[in-house]
Design a protein around this motif. Structure first.
Motif, mmCIF file in Angstrom:
data_model
loop_
_atom_site.group_PDB
_atom_site.id
_atom_site.type_symbol
_atom_site.label_atom_id
_atom_site.label_comp_id
_atom_site.label_asym_id
_atom_site.label_seq_id
_atom_site.Cartn_x
_atom_site.Cartn_y
_atom_site.Cartn_z
ATOM 1 N N GLN A 31 0.821 -1.206 0.000
ATOM 2 C CA GLN A 31 0.000 0.000 0.000
ATOM 3 C C GLN A 31 0.861 1.265 0.000
ATOM 4 O O GLN A 31 1.915 1.321 0.628
ATOM 5 C CB GLN A 31 -0.903 0.005 1.227
ATOM 6 N N PRO A 64 -4.637 2.923 -4.207
ATOM 7 C CA PRO A 64 -4.848 1.515 -4.575
ATOM 8 C C PRO A 64 -3.661 0.899 -5.302
ATOM 9 O O PRO A 64 -3.747 0.522 -6.477
ATOM 10 C CB PRO A 64 -6.092 1.587 -5.474
ATOM 11 N N THR A 65 -2.530 0.774 -4.614
ATOM 12 C CA THR A 65 -1.315 0.234 -5.228
ATOM 13 C C THR A 65 -1.033 -1.209 -4.843
ATOM 14 O O THR A 65 -0.200 -1.859 -5.481
ATOM 15 C CB THR A 65 -0.103 1.089 -4.819
ATOM 16 N N SER A 66 -1.692 -1.720 -3.811
ATOM 17 C CA SER A 66 -1.343 -3.034 -3.286
ATOM 18 C C SER A 66 -1.908 -4.165 -4.144
ATOM 19 O O SER A 66 -3.055 -4.121 -4.592
ATOM 20 C CB SER A 66 -1.865 -3.186 -1.857
ATOM 21 N N PHE A 67 -1.066 -5.206 -4.334
ATOM 22 C CA PHE A 67 -1.481 -6.428 -5.022
ATOM 23 C C PHE A 67 -1.624 -7.586 -4.035
ATOM 24 O O PHE A 67 -1.635 -8.743 -4.442
ATOM 25 C CB PHE A 67 -0.462 -6.787 -6.110
ATOM 26 N N ARG A 119 -8.260 -3.918 -5.349
ATOM 27 C CA ARG A 119 -7.403 -2.822 -4.923
ATOM 28 C C ARG A 119 -8.138 -2.047 -3.833
ATOM 29 O O ARG A 119 -9.354 -1.862 -3.895
ATOM 30 C CB ARG A 119 -7.070 -1.885 -6.092
#
Length: 274
Positions: free
Chosen positions: A121, A147-150, A156
């Motif tokens: 994140q 919303p960067t987390s995978f 996201r």
């Protein structure tokens, strides 16, 4: 909660008659960390207390936690590297950001085991010193969860937080600090958004035994959706500095009450103050 947002918005419109002077300039050593322990139970620095005083620095760190539920045949370990930074645009205004890179998860139940290594994140925000009166500082802040987390496949997470930090520093060696903030988040993807809301209250104090070492003790209470108690968690931090620019911090927190499943969380942060 709506009253909190109105009050914080009003504070942001009040000009700082005395910019970040007074208490913010009285800390015993610029490289020594100040404010609440920065390690929390959510991603990156979500729902952690912010310091009241702007500063320009870059930091590298790690934080992690574990869940062990023997009766349910379940266990999980989460660890993340932290890249952080803050920049004092003016003596009374700071922008900041924290990125989890990488984020590691290990989960095991009675029959399945899974691991995942991903980008985590990203949070970004700003703090404004709205009031300085001698030893007292009040600083509203806003923080976005991007919303960067995978970490969750095909989902996201987007969110935000609005809060305010309070500092009372009667001497260069001792401070009492606090933070109150409301946070919201939701999932973006094919499934339901599953919105989440929370409210954090932090109260703590820090004492510097000398210009090279300080200890901080905090109490954190976080409520979730429909006033569910997420956790009551004390936190402790040990802070050091080397020279005029380098600082280090060890911190840990233990949930004593509430729905939080983690046994504990802890972290290490190294910083360079510019």
């Amino acid at each position: 909660m709506s009253r909190l947002f109105v009050a914080l918005a009003a504070l942001l419109l009040v000009p700082a008659s005395a910019r970040a002077e007074g208490a913010c300039e009285q800390w015993i050593a610029p490289a020594l960390a100040e404010g609440p322990v920065p390690f929390g139970f959510l991603s990156a620095d979500v729902a952690t207390g912010r310091r009241a005083c702007p500063r320009t620095e870059v930091g590298l760190g790690v934080q992690g936690g574990a869940i062990v539920e023997t009766a349910n045949f379940y266990g999980a370990v989460t660890a993340a590297g932290l890249v952080s930074g803050s920049y004092a645009l003016r003596p009374d205004l700071e922008v900041f950001a924290t990125l989890e890179v990488p984020r590691f998860q290990f989960v095991q139940n009675a029959t399945l085991t899974g691991t995942r290594l991903t980008l985590g994140q990203l949070t970004a925000g700003a703090t404004y010193v709205a009031l300085t009166r001698g030893a007292l500082v009040v600083s509203p802040s806003v923080r976005l969860q991007l919303p960067t987390s995978f970490a969750s496949p095909r989902t996201r997470t987007l969110g935000g937080e609005l809060g305010a930090a309070v500092l009372y520093r009667p001497t260069p060696r001792f401070e009492v600090h606090g933070y109150a903030g409301a946070d919201v988040s939701a999932g973006l993807g094919a499934a339901a958004a599953m919105p989440r809301a929370g409210f954090l209250v932090n109260v703590g104090s820090e004492y510097a035994l000398c210009s090279g070492f300080a200890a901080v003790l905090d109490a954190n209470v976080h409520f979730g959706h429909r006033d569910v108690l997420d956790y009551v968690a004390p936190a402790i931090g040990l802070r050091f500095r080397a020279g005029e620019h380098f600082g280090a911090e060890l911190g840990a927190s233990l949930p004593l009450l509430g729905a939080e499943r983690a046994l504990a969380i802890g972290g290490l942060k190294l910083s360079y103050r510019l």
